[in-house]
Design a protein around this motif. Sequence first.
Motif, PDB file in Angstrom:
ATOM      1  N   GLY A 161     -17.846  -5.210 -74.477  1.00  0.00           N
ATOM      2  CA  GLY A 161     -17.195  -5.857 -75.608  1.00  0.00           C
ATOM      3  C   GLY A 161     -17.729  -5.378 -76.945  1.00  0.00           C
ATOM      4  N   MET A 162     -19.051  -5.299 -77.069  1.00  0.00           N
ATOM      5  CA  MET A 162     -19.639  -4.843 -78.334  1.00  0.00           C
ATOM      6  C   MET A 162     -19.353  -3.369 -78.586  1.00  0.00           C
ATOM      7  SD  MET A 162     -23.222  -6.861 -78.924  1.00  0.00           S
ATOM      8  CE  MET A 162     -23.444  -6.019 -80.490  1.00  0.00           C
ATOM      9  N   THR A 163     -19.408  -2.563 -77.538  1.00  0.00           N
ATOM     10  CA  THR A 163     -19.110  -1.143 -77.690  1.00  0.00           C
ATOM     11  C   THR A 163     -17.664  -0.950 -78.147  1.00  0.00           C
ATOM     12  OG1 THR A 163     -20.757  -0.550 -76.024  1.00  0.00           O
ATOM     13  CG2 THR A 163     -19.050   1.080 -76.486  1.00  0.00           C
ATOM     14  N   GLY A 164     -16.744  -1.698 -77.544  1.00  0.00           N
ATOM     15  CA  GLY A 164     -15.344  -1.619 -77.948  1.00  0.00           C
ATOM     16  C   GLY A 164     -15.122  -2.115 -79.361  1.00  0.00           C
ATOM     17  N   ALA A 165     -15.796  -3.202 -79.720  1.00  0.00           N
ATOM     18  CA  ALA A 165     -15.656  -3.774 -81.062  1.00  0.00           C
ATOM     19  C   ALA A 165     -16.141  -2.788 -82.114  1.00  0.00           C
ATOM     20  CB  ALA A 165     -16.427  -5.090 -81.154  1.00  0.00           C
ATOM     21  N   VAL A 166     -17.358  -2.297 -81.957  1.00  0.00           N
ATOM     22  CA  VAL A 166     -17.936  -1.369 -82.935  1.00  0.00           C
ATOM     23  C   VAL A 166     -17.144  -0.059 -82.966  1.00  0.00           C
ATOM     24  CG1 VAL A 166     -20.018  -0.034 -83.509  1.00  0.00           C
ATOM     25  CG2 VAL A 166     -20.211  -2.445 -82.864  1.00  0.00           C
TER      26      VAL A 166
END
Length: 165
Positions: free
Chosen positions: A147-152
Amino acid sequence: MSVTGTTKNLEALSFILTAEFDAGVERVWQLWEDPRQLERWWGPPTWPATFEKFDFEPGGRAGYYMTGPEGEKAGGWWSFTSIQPPARLEFDDGFADDNGAPVEAMGSTHVTVTLEESSGRTTMTVATIFESEEQMEQMVQMGMEEGMTGAVGQIDAILAEHANA
């Protein structure tokens, strides 16, 4: 993609994401201090965020929800503990119920964001510290890293828009 690495350390109860952007530190800082820009990338691409409250000062709070592909909503809250523009931001982060109240059973994490500029590029480090191994394992199983990788990963497109404006 802008994400250059992630590190999980169960002993230190930490998850660290590092990303690099073709923009100065002041511009990358704006992505954190402006809730309308934050909404464009906070949350995975299929779960966009809406910030309903954003009191960006030490002791201030933010309240938001992410909306899933089927219209489901997941709430969250931040409590800002330190703001040092444009280099460092710290906040406590947790899940919220439908009324925006913290979900105590999920606990909270402490997030430290650091921005460092070099030759017109900015390195962003987002370090999340967990309360326990169990909490960390639960968050990882829920897809925190993806999720964080996709968000950033959405940030480059936002920065490109302003660079071409």
